[in-house]
Each structure stands twice: as C-alpha cells, then as structure tokens.
Write an enzyme that holds these catalytic residues in place. Structure first.
Site, mmCIF file in Angstrom:
data_model
loop_
_atom_site.group_PDB
_atom_site.id
_atom_site.type_symbol
_atom_site.label_atom_id
_atom_site.label_comp_id
_atom_site.label_asym_id
_atom_site.label_seq_id
_atom_site.Cartn_x
_atom_site.Cartn_y
_atom_site.Cartn_z
ATOM 1 N N ASN A 8 -5.057 14.197 15.991
ATOM 2 C CA ASN A 8 -4.133 13.118 15.655
ATOM 3 C C ASN A 8 -4.055 12.920 14.153
ATOM 4 O OD1 ASN A 8 -3.791 12.251 18.428
ATOM 5 N ND2 ASN A 8 -5.826 11.344 18.297
ATOM 6 N N ASP A 58 -16.444 -3.346 2.777
ATOM 7 C CA ASP A 58 -15.827 -3.798 1.522
ATOM 8 C C ASP A 58 -16.690 -3.315 0.361
ATOM 9 O OD1 ASP A 58 -14.049 -5.276 3.084
ATOM 10 O OD2 ASP A 58 -14.803 -7.233 2.447
ATOM 11 N N HIS A 71 -13.208 -3.777 -4.398
ATOM 12 C CA HIS A 71 -12.186 -4.464 -3.591
ATOM 13 C C HIS A 71 -11.723 -5.751 -4.282
ATOM 14 C CE1 HIS A 71 -9.983 -6.009 -0.235
ATOM 15 N NE2 HIS A 71 -10.912 -6.801 0.224
#
Ligand code: MN
Length: 269
Positions: free
Chosen positions: A62, A75, A79
């Site tokens: 995929n 995170d 960020h």
C-alpha cells in the site's frame, strides 16, 4: 550477555510481557482539529499499489499518507517553536538511547471521570512519588486517564461549542517534570499531550511549549496503560527516522512484569 538471555527467558515464561500501547492506525483514526485559521493535518489514507493482481501478481503493498502527528505518535522537540533551535531535536537526529526509559504511570482515571478538563498538578506528582518513589531521570511519565476507552471518535476528541475538552498537564507540572525530574517526556491517552482547552492557557499549549522547549518528547494516543504497574515497566518508543521530522506515528511497546493477579503461564514447549 546473561541480562539479555534472562530477558528472553522471562518473556518466554510469562514473567515479563510485552504490552502494546499503540492504537490501530487507519482511515478511522481520529485527528486533532485546529481553528480554521490554521492549516490542519489530514487523516490517514491507504491506497493499494497492488494486491496479487495485474499490478503485482505475487505481492500486496500500500501507499500510506498522513500527517506526522496521527494516531499513536511521537512529538519531537522541533515540533514546537520553543524547541526549534535545540540540538538533536528531530526524528532523525535524536540519539536512539533516548527512546527507551522506565515508565512511571500516574493513574488519574477517577479524577478524569469526574472532570474531563482535569489537569495534573505538581501536588499530584509529589503524592504519587510518596507512594512509588521519585520519578527517575530519563523516565517516560505516562498519564493514565482512561481516555483511550473512548472508542467513538466524537467522544475521544470531545469537541464542544467552546473547543475540545480532555485532560492534560498544568504548566507548572510540565515544568517540574521537564526541568526538575529531567524526564524523557510524557505520554497520554488523548489526541495530543496538551489538555483540550490548552489553546486558552498561558502560554497556549503549555505542555508542548514547556516539554519541547526543554528538549523533551511527547507520546499521544496511547492505550493499555491500565495494563502497566505504576513503576517497573520499560517503554520503547522509537519514531520513524524521518529526515527533519517533527514527529511520527510509531509502535509503542512496554516490557512489563506480569501483574500478580495473573498467573504466569508456563513456558511453551
Ligand atoms: Mn503531536
């Protein structure tokens, strides 16, 4: 090498277990919403390249597309603007040693059941420490709220007329954990590491601002925290090595002692 041999033997005997702290990742995965003046992150899309068909007769694969901060995710300090100039602040530059640390699980499920805007205060941390010992340097502090039991995306995001409502950390607690306890970071069951109403805090999203400004990490959308003891488990949370990445979906695993109320299964022969 006996430590590692013992580790494997303990996993085989059931004395230790691997607890998957990760939510399924797919098109149904809820994504954080931002006010309309800000760009938002797309949901997950998965498109088949081929599935044992004319496009690839013997194989299935995929294409995946999503924001870095989708589902159970990491995170990195970069960020947030407070962490943008720190050393080793991106997914590809954080030393791998920093993805592994002891888990300190703070259970506030009862408080959150009464108040969905519950904020963890420094007093809660020190009360926990009286019972379980001081949070060690380099720990993952995991906030167990029961929020992952909200399987309906609308209840999980819990957006009301005045914005989302979900638990999180008071700024002073983030400061305590980042500076005084020098943790690796915090992990939560909610869609992000700040409380739902944290856009109204000073500074806005104070947990992100504080944690990332101090080079600490975040883990969002965790589950199965109720399968971990308060202390004694080890968490491995390694993001994809995205070049200049601000975060990444990931598989978060805990290696945990089997709970005493669960009989250890004998080693499979
Ligand atoms: Mn995030």
């Amino acid at each position: 090498m006996s430590l590692l041999a013992d580790l494997i033997a303990s996993l085989d005997s059931g004395a230790l277990k691997v607890v998957d702290l990760t939510q399924p990742l797919g098109p149904q995965t809820p994504v954080i919403g931002l006010p309309p003046m800000f760009a938002s992150s797309p949901g997950v899309s998965i498109d088949v390249i081929s599935r044992y068909d004319g496009k690839g007769p013997g194989w299935y694969w995929n294409t995946i597309r999503m924001g870095e901060h989708t589902g159970t995710h990491f995170d990195a300090p970069v960020h947030w603007i407070t962490g943008k100039d720190l050393a080793d602040n991106r997914c590809d530059t954080i030393p791998a040693r920093r993805f592994v640390g002891p888990a300190c699980v703070i259970d506030v499920t009862a408080e959150v059941a009464k108040n969905e805007d519950f904020l963890l205060m420094p007093d809660h941390v020190t009360a926990w420490e009286k019972q379980h010992g001081t949070i060690p340097r380099g720990a993952w502090v995991l906030l167990r709220t029961g929020w992952s039991k909200r399987t309906d995306p609308a209840r999980f995001l819990n957006v009301k007329a005045d914005g989302p409502h979900s638990p999180g950390f008071h700024r002073s607690t983030s400061e305590l954990l980042a500076k005084d306890r020098d943790v690796l970071g915090v992990g939560v069951e909610t869609v992000g590491t700040d409380a739902g109403q944290a856009g109204t805090f000073d500074p806005p999203f104070s947990n992100h601002a504080t944690m990332h400004g101090n080079g600490k990490f975040g883990l969002a959308s965790l589950c199965n925290l109720d399968q971990l003891p308060a202390t004694g488990a080890v968490v491995i949370a390694a993001p994809l090595k995205i070049v200049d990445g601000s975060g990444s979906p990931l598989r978060v695993l805990a290696i945990s002692p089997a709970p005493p109320d669960q009989p250890q299964r004998p080693a499979e022969s």
